[in-house]
Scaffold this active site. Structure first.
Site, PDB file in Angstrom:
ATOM      1  N   LYS A  24       0.736  -1.247  -0.072  1.00 54.89           N
ATOM      2  CA  LYS A  24       0.070  -0.060  -0.026  1.00 54.89           C
ATOM      3  C   LYS A  24       0.880   1.184   0.026  1.00 54.89           C
ATOM      4  O   LYS A  24       1.789   1.324   0.843  1.00 54.89           O
ATOM      5  CB  LYS A  24      -0.873  -0.074   1.170  1.00 54.89           C
ATOM      6  N   ALA A 116       7.258  -3.219   9.289  1.00 53.36           N
ATOM      7  CA  ALA A 116       7.029  -2.119  10.035  1.00 53.36           C
ATOM      8  C   ALA A 116       7.578  -1.026   9.210  1.00 53.36           C
ATOM      9  O   ALA A 116       8.549  -0.059   9.550  1.00 53.36           O
ATOM     10  CB  ALA A 116       7.866  -2.178  11.311  1.00 53.36           C
ATOM     11  N   ILE A 119       4.302   0.361   4.275  1.00 57.82           N
ATOM     12  CA  ILE A 119       3.778   0.181   3.097  1.00 57.82           C
ATOM     13  C   ILE A 119       2.514  -0.962   3.600  1.00 57.82           C
ATOM     14  O   ILE A 119       2.165  -1.661   2.494  1.00 57.82           O
ATOM     15  CB  ILE A 119       4.530  -0.304   2.106  1.00 57.82           C
ATOM     16  N   SER A 123      -1.018  -5.311   7.270  1.00 57.22           N
ATOM     17  CA  SER A 123      -2.473  -4.984   6.947  1.00 57.22           C
ATOM     18  C   SER A 123      -2.824  -5.814   5.805  1.00 57.22           C
ATOM     19  O   SER A 123      -3.632  -6.265   5.529  1.00 57.22           O
ATOM     20  CB  SER A 123      -2.565  -3.537   6.982  1.00 57.22           C
ATOM     21  N   ASP A 156      -5.517   0.305   8.731  1.00 63.81           N
ATOM     22  CA  ASP A 156      -5.040   0.092   7.307  1.00 63.81           C
ATOM     23  C   ASP A 156      -5.771  -1.110   6.614  1.00 63.81           C
ATOM     24  O   ASP A 156      -5.594  -1.066   5.360  1.00 63.81           O
ATOM     25  CB  ASP A 156      -3.681   0.261   6.887  1.00 63.81           C
TER      26      ASP A 156
HETATM   27  O1  C5P Z   1      -4.251   0.218  13.352  1.00 63.06           O
HETATM   28  P1  C5P Z   1      -2.764   0.027  13.865  1.00 63.06           P
HETATM   29  O2  C5P Z   1      -2.844  -1.035  14.681  1.00 63.06           O
HETATM   30  O3  C5P Z   1      -2.227  -0.206  12.631  1.00 63.06           O
HETATM   31  O4  C5P Z   1      -2.221   1.198  14.452  1.00 63.06           O
HETATM   32  C1  C5P Z   1      -1.110   1.048  15.028  1.00 63.06           C
HETATM   33  C2  C5P Z   1      -0.839   2.343  15.980  1.00 63.06           C
HETATM   34  O5  C5P Z   1      -0.687   3.628  14.920  1.00 63.06           O
HETATM   35  C3  C5P Z   1      -2.128   2.830  16.806  1.00 63.06           C
HETATM   36  O6  C5P Z   1      -1.849   1.775  18.175  1.00 63.06           O
HETATM   37  C4  C5P Z   1      -1.985   4.032  17.003  1.00 63.06           C
HETATM   38  O7  C5P Z   1      -1.061   4.483  17.913  1.00 63.06           O
HETATM   39  C5  C5P Z   1      -1.271   4.475  15.464  1.00 63.06           C
HETATM   40  N1  C5P Z   1      -2.403   5.052  14.687  1.00 63.06           N
HETATM   41  C6  C5P Z   1      -2.959   6.499  14.926  1.00 63.06           C
HETATM   42  N2  C5P Z   1      -3.980   7.027  14.203  1.00 63.06           N
HETATM   43  C7  C5P Z   1      -4.301   6.236  12.784  1.00 63.06           C
HETATM   44  C8  C5P Z   1      -3.657   4.857  12.940  1.00 63.06           C
HETATM   45  C9  C5P Z   1      -2.545   4.607  13.724  1.00 63.06           C
HETATM   46  O8  C5P Z   1      -2.648   7.192  16.053  1.00 63.06           O
HETATM   47  N3  C5P Z   1      -5.171   6.634  12.107  1.00 63.06           N
END
Ligand code: C5P
Length: 301
Positions: A24, A116, A119, A123, A156
């Site tokens: 992505k 990490a 991209i 997800s 994502d």
């Molecule tokens: O949703 P995901 O597990 O990918 O997000 C990882 C971390 O990135 C979240 O715990 C949050 O701290 C941060 N994040 C955020 N706002 C977003 C996406 C992710 O603060 N829109």
């Protein structure tokens, strides 16, 4: 609520199901606010590469998960610790609650994308698992239930499940497909230093940046060049190689260079596929320990 029989198929029709998990790319990512739960509000233009991880699914006597590929050693096979296994278990729970039987499954992940890295590798793998297991189990949840499940796996995952060029809002889950979006020749590059997404968000100077504004879809290159990735500054502070890799891609003749997601992957848009392929080959020779890939992003349809 659910379509399909969920019935076990005769052994004779058993076959391997393959799903690609494309990288992505956030072509632009504006952070416009923060929700009370800490998640950030975004406006992003996303598209997908023709390169990525590859997952295969087959029926099995018990659940199995195996790994291969350049970046497999950076992942763990432990249950629950990666998004493929979480996606499998949550989709199975959803089916079981609806009375649909699911067989044990063997999943193989060929991990070609750095982890990490901004991209969406994890997800995209989770989204590919949701697609692949629906095919294997020959059943589909209600669209809203599936969208909700995807979001529980990560902000994502819904966009990776759609897998089309889109304008994303909310925390990334409000998707508006961009049907006329062009295919872009691109180089993606990563210095192979993982970046913690929460840490990058925490270093943002302000969480209330200007939104994308009106988007002129008659000239996307011009439109994109006026946009930003608000996470790039904080990520460069944590991983100085981001500045270096961006400069190297730009020096190869990229029309536009930017970081994707929370980094550290940077992309460069090139005038042609051959220019991108030539640049990626030169960059690999220059920095053999880093990751460079030429790719063509998918067009909207
Ligand atoms: O949703 P995901 O597990 O990918 O997000 C990882 C971390 O990135 C979240 O715990 C949050 O701290 C941060 N994040 C955020 N706002 C977003 C996406 C992710 O603060 N829109």
């Amino acid at each position: 609520m659910l379509s399909g029989t969920g019935a076990r198929q005769p052994e004779t029709v058993m076959s391997e199901i393959v799903e690609l998990a494309p990288a992505k790319i956030n072509l632009a990512l504006h952070v416009t606010g923060q929700r009370p739960d800490g998640y950030h509000l975004l406006e992003s233009i996303v598209t997908f590469a023709d390169t990525g991880d590859r997952l295969t699914f087959s029926r099995s006597d018990e659940d199995r998960f195996t790994l291969s590929g350049r970046f497999s050693e950076t992942l763990t096979e432990e249950a629950g610790s990666n998004l493929v296994i979480r996606a499998r278990d949550r989709l199975r729970d959803l089916f079981h609650k609806a009375g649909v039987a699911t067989t044990p499954v063997s999943i193989h992940l060929e991990k070609n994308l750095p982890i990490a890295s901004g991209i969406g590798g994890g997800s995209a793998d989770a989204a590919a698992t949701l697609r692949g297991l629906q095919r294997l189990w020959q059943a589909s949840p209600d669209a809203d239930d599936l969208a909700h499940l995807a979001l529980t796996l990560g902000a994502d995952v819904p966009m990776c499940l759609e897998g089309v060029p889109a304008l994303a809002r909310g925390v990334g889950e409000e998707l508006h497909p961009l049907s006329r979006f062009p295919s872009l020749p691109m180089v993606i590059g990563n210095p192979l230093r993982g970046v913690s997404t929460p840490e990058v968000f925490s270093k943002l100077g302000t969480k209330h940046n200007p939104p994308l504004g009106s988007l002129d879809d008659s000239d996307w290159m011009d439109t994109l060049s006026r946009l930003r990735n608000d996470l790039e500054g904080p990520a460069r502070g944590l991983v100085p190689e981001i500045g270096e890799i961006s400069g190297l891609i730009a020096a190869e003749g990229a029309l536009l260079t930017r970081m994707s997601g929370s980094g550290a992957t940077c992309f460069g848009i090139f005038a042609s596929g051959s220019a991108a392929a030539h640049a990626a080959a030169r960059l690999r020779a220059l920095k053999p320990c880093w990751y460079f890939e030429a790719t063509q992003t998918i067009a909207g349809s």
